[in-house]
Design an enzyme around this catalytic site. Structure first.
Site, PDB file in Angstrom:
ATOM      1  N   GLU A   1       9.988   1.495  10.506  1.00 14.96           N
ATOM      2  CA  GLU A   1      11.036   2.520  10.319  1.00 14.96           C
ATOM      3  C   GLU A   1      10.320   3.850  10.441  1.00 14.96           C
ATOM      4  O   GLU A   1       9.497   4.196   9.596  1.00 14.96           O
ATOM      5  CB  GLU A   1      11.700   2.330   8.956  1.00 14.96           C
ATOM      6  CG  GLU A   1      13.142   2.814   8.933  1.00 14.96           C
ATOM      7  CD  GLU A   1      13.269   4.231   8.441  1.00 14.96           C
ATOM      8  OE1 GLU A   1      13.226   5.152   9.300  1.00 14.96           O
ATOM      9  OE2 GLU A   1      13.397   4.426   7.225  1.00 14.96           O
TER      10      GLU A   1
ATOM     11  N   GLU B   1       9.360  16.048  15.125  1.00 13.82           N
ATOM     12  CA  GLU B   1       9.709  15.939  13.706  1.00 13.82           C
ATOM     13  C   GLU B   1       8.808  16.872  12.905  1.00 13.82           C
ATOM     14  O   GLU B   1       7.588  16.745  12.946  1.00 13.82           O
ATOM     15  CB  GLU B   1       9.518  14.501  13.242  1.00 13.82           C
ATOM     16  CG  GLU B   1       9.996  14.282  11.842  1.00 13.82           C
ATOM     17  CD  GLU B   1       9.934  12.823  11.426  1.00 13.82           C
ATOM     18  OE1 GLU B   1       8.910  12.162  11.681  1.00 13.82           O
ATOM     19  OE2 GLU B   1      10.921  12.349  10.828  1.00 13.82           O
TER      20      GLU B   1
ATOM     21  N   CYS C   1      13.178  11.176   7.139  1.00 12.67           N
ATOM     22  CA  CYS C   1      13.209  10.845   8.567  1.00 12.67           C
ATOM     23  C   CYS C   1      14.600  11.013   9.157  1.00 12.67           C
ATOM     24  O   CYS C   1      14.736  11.252  10.344  1.00 12.67           O
ATOM     25  CB  CYS C   1      12.664   9.443   8.798  1.00 12.67           C
ATOM     26  SG  CYS C   1      13.327   8.255   7.659  1.00 12.67           S
TER      27      CYS C   1
ATOM     28  N   LYS D   1       0.871  -1.185   0.000  1.00 14.05           N
ATOM     29  CA  LYS D   1       0.000   0.000   0.000  1.00 14.05           C
ATOM     30  C   LYS D   1       0.902   1.227   0.000  1.00 14.05           C
ATOM     31  O   LYS D   1       1.517   1.577   1.005  1.00 14.05           O
ATOM     32  CB  LYS D   1      -0.923   0.060   1.226  1.00 14.05           C
ATOM     33  CG  LYS D   1      -2.043   1.070   0.959  1.00 14.05           C
ATOM     34  CD  LYS D   1      -2.580   1.801   2.152  1.00 14.05           C
ATOM     35  CE  LYS D   1      -1.812   2.939   2.662  1.00 14.05           C
ATOM     36  NZ  LYS D   1      -1.719   4.147   1.796  1.00 14.05           N
TER      37      LYS D   1
END
Ligand code: ADP
Length: 490
Positions: free
Chosen positions: A252, A387, A286, A178
Site C-alpha cells: 500500500e 507525493e 497517502c 517492524k
C-alpha cells in the site's frame, strides 16, 4: 497502562517477552513537537530478526489450529483493551508522532474497530464447493500463509497496526511487525495489550529498527509474505527483493489524489472537505487530496474561500485539544516539504498562502508548517506530480468533464480520488473513469475495516480491509475428490 516516560516500553517483543537487542544498540524516538527524546528504543539486529521469525514460525501451527472461537476471542479482547486504554494510547501516539491529541483519540478508537471486525472474520472465512463434475467433489481450502512480515510507515502508527495485524491473525498467520523507526512506541504498547488479551507467545513479535537494516533483514528472512505500507520507492525495493524467492507481497504505497470540485456542488461542503483532505495530519497521509481540480467558473471564489479557511486553522501544540494541525514528523520530512515548496516557486507556481514554517510558543524546537495553497500550477510540475507528505495543495483549473477526468488521471499514482458534485450521472461517470482504487463522492478519506480497497498504478498491489484482506493472507488450495468409478487413463 501508563505513559510516563519511565514506563514507556521500548524493548523488542519476541516470544511474549520484552528484551534488549542482541548487541544492546538503541535509537532515539523523538517528540516532533518539542524535539525532546521520548525514549531510547532497542534496535533489532539481523540476529534478532531471525529469532523473531523463527519464533513466529514455531508458534504459527498452534495458532492456525486453535479453535476459531479462540482466535476471535483474542482479537475481540484486544479491541476491548484498546478501548479501555484510549487515553493512554492517544497520549503516547500524539507525543511520538506529533499528531493532535483529538485526532489520536479518534484513531485509537478506530483501531479497536479493526480488531473487532476481524474477530468476526476469523469465524467467517469460507471456502467454496465448485460444481465441476457430477462424480467429483471439488472444493477449495484457504490455509494460512504462515509467517507474515508487516512493515509500516510513520504517519498512522496504531491505525496501521489495526489495518495489518488482525486480518493476518484472523487468517491463522503469525506476525513479525517492524514499525516505523520514528514513532515505534505504540507498537510495543499494543504488543503488551495483546499479550494481556491472551495471544499465545510468539504469534506476534515486534522488532523496531531502521528500514535499511532491520526492515531489509526482515524482507530477506524466512517469512512467507510481506505486507508493506509506505513509500512507492521502498515498496519497489521490497517487491524486487522479495521477488528473488517469490515471497507473497502486498503493497500500500503513495498517492497524489485529486479532489475535483464542480460548480454544481455544495461549495461550503466542498471547501470543508477539500481543506480537510490536504491538511489532516499535516498532509502526511497517502490518500491526501493534494491536487485540487476546480471548475474554472468558480475558481476565484472557491480558492479564495479555501485560502481563508486554511489561514484560520490552528497550528500548534498537539497536546492541546483545540489544535487542528500538529507537528510534521521529522526534520527530514520538514526538509522535504520545504524543498517541494521551493521547487514549486522555481517552476513558476504562486503560493497564495503558507509556504513557511510556524513557531509555536513554548515549542520553539518543534516542527510546524503552515498550510500552503499554490495556484498557477501546471500538471507537469513536481508539486502537481510527486507525493510531498505535507500540507501543500496544488490548484489546477478545468473547464469540461473530459478535461477533469484527464487531469485526474494524469499522474503515476492511483490511490484515491474525490469528486464534489450534485449531478449523479457525472459522479458515476467519474467513478468509472478515474484510475484510482478508492473514489469518494461528496466526501474524502472515509475508511472502514469492512470496506476493501486497493491502490492502482504506482499506489500498490493487493487489498487492505474487508474479508478480502483476510483472504489475501491465506493460500488457496483446490481439492478434487473422485466419487465415481472412472479414473484418468491413457
Ligand atoms: P515513510 O517515509 O512514509 O515511513 P518509507 O517507505 O520510507 O515510508 O518507510 C516505511 C517503512 O519501511 C518503515 O518502517 C521503514 O523503516 C521501512 N523501510 C525503509 N526502507 C526499507 C527497506 N529497504 N527494506 C525494508 N523496509 C524498509
Amino acid at each position: 497502562m501508563t505513559t510516563t516516560t519511565t514506563d514507556i516500553e521500548s524493548r523488542l517483543f519476541i516470544d511474549g517477552e520484552f528484551a534488549e537487542s542482541s548487541d544492546g544498540a538503541t535509537f532515539e524516538s523523538l517528540n516532533p513537537a518539542s524535539g525532546a527524546v521520548l525514549s531510547n528504543v532497542a534496535h533489532a539486529t539481523s540476529a534478532d530478526v531471525d529469532r523473531a521469525v523463527a519464533t513466529a514460525r514455531r508458534a504459527q501451527p498452534q495458532w492456525a489450529d486453535a479453535p476459531l472461537a479462540e482466535r476471535a476471542r483474542v482479537l475481540r479482547k484486544t479491541a476491548e483493551l484498546i478501548e479501555a486504554n484510549v487515553d493512554e494510547l492517544s497520549v503516547l501516539e500524539s507525543r511520538d508522532a506529533g499528531k493532535p491529541i483529538s485526532d489520536c483519540r479518534a484513531q485509537v478508537a478506530g483501531t479497536a474497530q479493526w480488531f473487532d471486525f476481524f474477530a468476526d472474520v476469523s469465524t467467517h472465512l469460507r471456502s467454496d464447493v465448485i460444481p465441476s463434475a457430477p462424480d467429483h467433489l471439488n472444493y477449495t481450502l484457504r490455509q494460512p500463509m504462515g509467517v507474515v512480515a508487516t512493515i509500516t510507515p510513520w504517519n498512522y502508527p496504531l491505525p496501521l497496526y489495526g489495518i495489518k495485524l488482525p486480518a493476518a491473525l484472523a487468517a491463522g498467520d503469525s506476525v513479525v511487525l517492524k514499525p516505523a523507526e520514528q514513532p515505534p512506541l505504540t507498537a510495543l504498547a499494543l504488543a503488551r495489550l495483546m499479550r494481556e488479551a491472551g495471544l499465545p507467545d510468539g504469534v506476534l513479535n515486534v522488532i523496531p529498527g531502521l528500514g535499511e537494516s532491520t526492515g531489509a533483514a526482515l524482507v530477506d528472512s524466512d517469512v512467507d509474505m510481506i505486507s508493506f505500507t509506505g513509500s512507492t520507492d521502498v515498496g519497489r525495493k521490497i517487491a524486487a527483493q522479495a521477488g528473488s524467492d517469490l515471497k507473497k507481497v502486498t503493497l500500500e504505497l503513495g498517492g497524489k489524489s485529486p479532489s475535483i470540485v464542480f460548480a454544481d456542488s455544495d461549495l461550503d461542503k466542498a471547501a470543508t472537505g477539500a481543506l480537510f483532505t490536504f491538511c489532516v495530519h499535516q498532509g502526511q497521509l497517502c490518500s491526501a487530496g493534494t491536487r485540487l481540480l476546480v471548475e474554472d467558473s468558480i475558481r476565484d471564489e472557491f480558492v479564495g474561500r479555501l485560502v481563508g479557511m486554511a489561514e484560520e486553522l490552528r497550528v500548534g501544540d498537539p497536546a492541546d485539544d483545540s489544535t487542528q494541525l500538529g507537528a510534521v514528523m521529522s526534520q527530514e520530512q520538514m526538509d522535504r516539504i520545504e524543498g517541494y515548496v521551493e521547487s514549486g516557486i522555481e517552476q513558476g507556481a504562486r503560493p497564495l498562502t503558507g509556504a513557511e514554517r510556524v513557531t509555536v510558543d513554548g515549542l520553539e524546537n518543534g516542527l510546524f508548517y503552515r498550510p500552503t495553497v499554490f495556484e498557477d500550477v501546471s500538471t507537469d510540475m513536481k508539486i502537481a506530480q510527486e507525493e510531498i507528505f505535507g500540507p501543500v495543495l496544488s490548484v489546477l483549473p478545468f473547464s469540461s468533464d473530459d478535461e477533469a477526468v484527464g487531469l485526474a488521471n494524469d499522474v503515476l499514482y492511483g490511490l484515491a480520488a474525490g469528486i464534489w458534485t450534485n449531478d449523479l450521472r457525472r459522479a458515476h461517470r467519474f467513478a468509472r473513469e478515474v484510475e484510482a482504487g478508492i473514489v469518494y463522492v461528496n466526501t474524502m478519506n472515509a475508511l472502514a475495516p469492512w470496506s476493501p480497497y486497493s491502490g492502482w498504478k504506482q499506489s500498490g498491489l493487493g487489498v487492505e480491509g474487508g474479508i478480502e484482506q483476510a483472504e489475501s493472507f491465506t493460500k488457496l488450495k483446490t481439492v478434487w475428490i473422485n466419487l465415481g468409478d472412472d479414473v484418468p487413463s491413457l
